[in-house]
Design an enzyme around this catalytic site. Structure first.
Site, PDB file in Angstrom:
ATOM      1  N   HIS A  13     127.835  31.636  26.698  1.00 23.44           N
ATOM      2  CA  HIS A  13     126.415  31.450  26.369  1.00 23.44           C
ATOM      3  C   HIS A  13     125.943  30.002  26.477  1.00 23.44           C
ATOM      4  O   HIS A  13     124.748  29.737  26.387  1.00 23.44           O
ATOM      5  CB  HIS A  13     126.098  32.097  25.023  1.00 23.44           C
ATOM      6  CG  HIS A  13     126.276  33.590  25.101  1.00 23.44           C
ATOM      7  ND1 HIS A  13     125.715  34.343  26.109  1.00 23.44           N
ATOM      8  CD2 HIS A  13     126.998  34.458  24.348  1.00 23.44           C
ATOM      9  CE1 HIS A  13     126.067  35.604  25.965  1.00 23.44           C
ATOM     10  NE2 HIS A  13     126.843  35.704  24.908  1.00 23.44           N
ATOM     11  N   HIS A  46     133.750  34.711  30.919  1.00 21.41           N
ATOM     12  CA  HIS A  46     133.659  36.007  31.602  1.00 21.41           C
ATOM     13  C   HIS A  46     132.876  35.834  32.898  1.00 21.41           C
ATOM     14  O   HIS A  46     131.687  35.539  32.871  1.00 21.41           O
ATOM     15  CB  HIS A  46     132.939  36.997  30.663  1.00 21.41           C
ATOM     16  CG  HIS A  46     132.867  38.404  31.171  1.00 21.41           C
ATOM     17  ND1 HIS A  46     132.332  39.418  30.416  1.00 21.41           N
ATOM     18  CD2 HIS A  46     133.252  38.978  32.335  1.00 21.41           C
ATOM     19  CE1 HIS A  46     132.401  40.561  31.101  1.00 21.41           C
ATOM     20  NE2 HIS A  46     132.943  40.309  32.276  1.00 21.41           N
ATOM     21  N   ARG A  48     131.126  37.594  35.377  1.00 22.26           N
ATOM     22  CA  ARG A  48     130.602  38.952  35.572  1.00 22.26           C
ATOM     23  C   ARG A  48     130.235  39.157  37.025  1.00 22.26           C
ATOM     24  O   ARG A  48     129.928  38.211  37.753  1.00 22.26           O
ATOM     25  CB  ARG A  48     129.363  39.170  34.688  1.00 22.26           C
ATOM     26  CG  ARG A  48     129.651  39.125  33.194  1.00 22.26           C
ATOM     27  CD  ARG A  48     128.398  39.483  32.407  1.00 22.26           C
ATOM     28  NE  ARG A  48     128.147  40.902  32.427  1.00 22.26           N
ATOM     29  CZ  ARG A  48     128.422  41.750  31.428  1.00 22.26           C
ATOM     30  NH1 ARG A  48     128.921  41.290  30.302  1.00 22.26           N
ATOM     31  NH2 ARG A  48     128.174  43.024  31.550  1.00 22.26           N
ATOM     32  N   ARG A  52     125.611  36.440  35.724  1.00 19.52           N
ATOM     33  CA  ARG A  52     124.413  36.158  34.922  1.00 19.52           C
ATOM     34  C   ARG A  52     124.552  34.886  34.090  1.00 19.52           C
ATOM     35  O   ARG A  52     123.556  34.317  33.664  1.00 19.52           O
ATOM     36  CB  ARG A  52     124.067  37.339  34.024  1.00 19.52           C
ATOM     37  CG  ARG A  52     125.065  37.568  32.925  1.00 19.52           C
ATOM     38  CD  ARG A  52     124.621  38.650  31.969  1.00 19.52           C
ATOM     39  NE  ARG A  52     124.648  39.972  32.597  1.00 19.52           N
ATOM     40  CZ  ARG A  52     124.688  41.097  31.896  1.00 19.52           C
ATOM     41  NH1 ARG A  52     124.683  41.061  30.591  1.00 19.52           N
ATOM     42  NH2 ARG A  52     124.725  42.264  32.510  1.00 19.52           N
ATOM     43  N   THR A 103     129.441  43.180  26.600  1.00 18.02           N
ATOM     44  CA  THR A 103     130.451  44.232  26.765  1.00 18.02           C
ATOM     45  C   THR A 103     130.291  45.266  25.648  1.00 18.02           C
ATOM     46  O   THR A 103     130.334  44.923  24.473  1.00 18.02           O
ATOM     47  CB  THR A 103     131.866  43.610  26.716  1.00 18.02           C
ATOM     48  OG1 THR A 103     131.856  42.446  27.538  1.00 18.02           O
ATOM     49  CG2 THR A 103     132.910  44.570  27.216  1.00 18.02           C
ATOM     50  N   HIS A 192     134.759  40.142  19.531  1.00 20.27           N
ATOM     51  CA  HIS A 192     133.411  40.705  19.753  1.00 20.27           C
ATOM     52  C   HIS A 192     132.644  40.796  18.442  1.00 20.27           C
ATOM     53  O   HIS A 192     133.046  41.503  17.523  1.00 20.27           O
ATOM     54  CB  HIS A 192     133.436  42.079  20.429  1.00 20.27           C
ATOM     55  CG  HIS A 192     132.241  42.254  21.326  1.00 20.27           C
ATOM     56  ND1 HIS A 192     130.994  42.528  20.837  1.00 20.27           N
ATOM     57  CD2 HIS A 192     132.080  42.092  22.660  1.00 20.27           C
ATOM     58  CE1 HIS A 192     130.127  42.563  21.839  1.00 20.27           C
ATOM     59  NE2 HIS A 192     130.760  42.289  22.956  1.00 20.27           N
TER      60      HIS A 192
HETATM   61  N1  PXP Z   1     136.069  39.400  23.653  1.00 21.15           N
HETATM   62  C1  PXP Z   1     135.560  40.096  24.697  1.00 21.15           C
HETATM   63  C2  PXP Z   1     136.493  40.940  25.481  1.00 21.15           C
HETATM   64  C3  PXP Z   1     134.194  39.999  25.045  1.00 21.15           C
HETATM   65  O1  PXP Z   1     133.725  40.700  26.083  1.00 21.15           O
HETATM   66  C4  PXP Z   1     133.375  39.142  24.305  1.00 21.15           C
HETATM   67  C5  PXP Z   1     131.943  38.973  24.707  1.00 21.15           C
HETATM   68  O2  PXP Z   1     131.878  38.335  25.931  1.00 21.15           O
HETATM   69  C6  PXP Z   1     133.936  38.428  23.244  1.00 21.15           C
HETATM   70  C7  PXP Z   1     135.284  38.592  22.910  1.00 21.15           C
HETATM   71  C8  PXP Z   1     133.137  37.484  22.407  1.00 21.15           C
HETATM   72  O3  PXP Z   1     132.147  38.201  21.748  1.00 21.15           O
HETATM   73  P1  PXP Z   1     131.033  37.430  20.933  1.00 21.15           P
HETATM   74  O4  PXP Z   1     130.249  36.631  21.944  1.00 21.15           O
HETATM   75  O5  PXP Z   1     130.229  38.526  20.314  1.00 21.15           O
HETATM   76  O6  PXP Z   1     131.715  36.543  19.947  1.00 21.15           O
END
Ligand code: PXP
Length: 242
Positions: A13, A46, A48, A52, A103, A192
């Site tokens: 982000h 990530h 993608r 993005r 995700t 996540h």
């Molecule tokens: N682990 C995985 C596999 C994810 O896809 C993500 C989101 O990109 C995260 C961890 C981190 O999630 P969050 O941004 O909600 O902390």
């Protein structure tokens, strides 16, 4: 393998903010290096399919400059090719849908077993550590172990997005999943939706090696700077290691 619970900071982000204006800053690599200095054990990004946030150039820069890059990726020929060339420390295999905001669920290892097993083998032959992002379902965990992956990353999104008795139920599923994973020889990460409040429950999950946290840390960075945001999270994780 980390000997204690470690933090992986997902820097996607930082790139989201850059892409909001199609600008050249903020630079995810700069954030990653500051996060490392503040106590992040690893950096996650990530790449993608739709690029993005993180793009190919970011991934190259991160692979060349951070200590331990964890590349989140879909199980596609394109991504296996990129990871094989960049050789990150680890790859986390995730499901990916174009329309999703983030995700949305764990990988269906059972439903895509042959393709996942082949990707695990190919990436491991390049010396890359493999983790598979899955929901805490025992049949999926068993399939992940059979695929040859060393790690699973338990999807903590349902826990993070619930409250009260429902949240307790989700936490108990994660605890049972982590216990089962350990019993079949898997090492366990989680990630996540983990934030500065709900991490308290996450610390009840046994056998954890690494937490991958992105959105909450990048969001907090806006208020206190990334070094403080990372070290605050590291401090909250400390009780797990005592
Ligand atoms: N682990 C995985 C596999 C994810 O896809 C993500 C989101 O990109 C995260 C961890 C981190 O999630 P969050 O941004 O909600 O902390």
């Amino acid at each position: 393998m980390p000997a204690m619970l470690e933090l992986g900071v997902n820097i996607d982000h930082i790139a989201t903010v850059r892409e909001a204006r199609k600008a050249v800053f903020p630079n995810p690599l700069e954030g990653a290096l500051l996060a490392e200095k503040a106590g992040a054990w690893g950096i996650t990004a990530h790449l993608r399919e739709d690029r993005r946030h993180i793009n190919d150039c970011d991934m190259e820069n991160l692979a060349a400059n951070v200590k331990r890059l964890n590349m989140e990726m879909a199980v596609t020929e394109e991504m296996v090719g990129i990871a094989s060339r960049l050789k990150p420390h680890s790859c986390c295999l995730v499901p990916e849908k174009r329309q999703e905001l983030t995700t949305e669920g764990g990988l269906d290892v059972l439903g895509n077993y042959a393709a996942i097993k082949a990707a695990v083998k190919e990436l491991q032959s390049k010396g890359i550590v493999i983790s598979i992002f899955i929901d805490p379902e025992l049949d999926q965990i068993k399939a992940a172990a059979e695929s040859g992956a060393e790690y699973i990353e338990l999807h903590t999104g349902s826990y993070a997005n619930s409250s009260g008795a429902d949240q307790r139920k989700e936490l108990d599923r994660l605890i049972a999943g982590a216990e089962f994973a350990d019993s079949v020889g898997l090492k366990v990460n989680a990630g996540h939706g983990i934030d500065y409040d709900n991490i308290t429950g996450i610390l009840e999950i046994p056998n954890l090696c690494e937490l991958n946290i992105g959105h909450s840390i990048v969001a907090r960075s806006i208020m206190v700077g990334i070094s403080n945001a990372v070290s605050e999270m590291v401090d909250l994780m400390r009780p797990y290691n005592i």
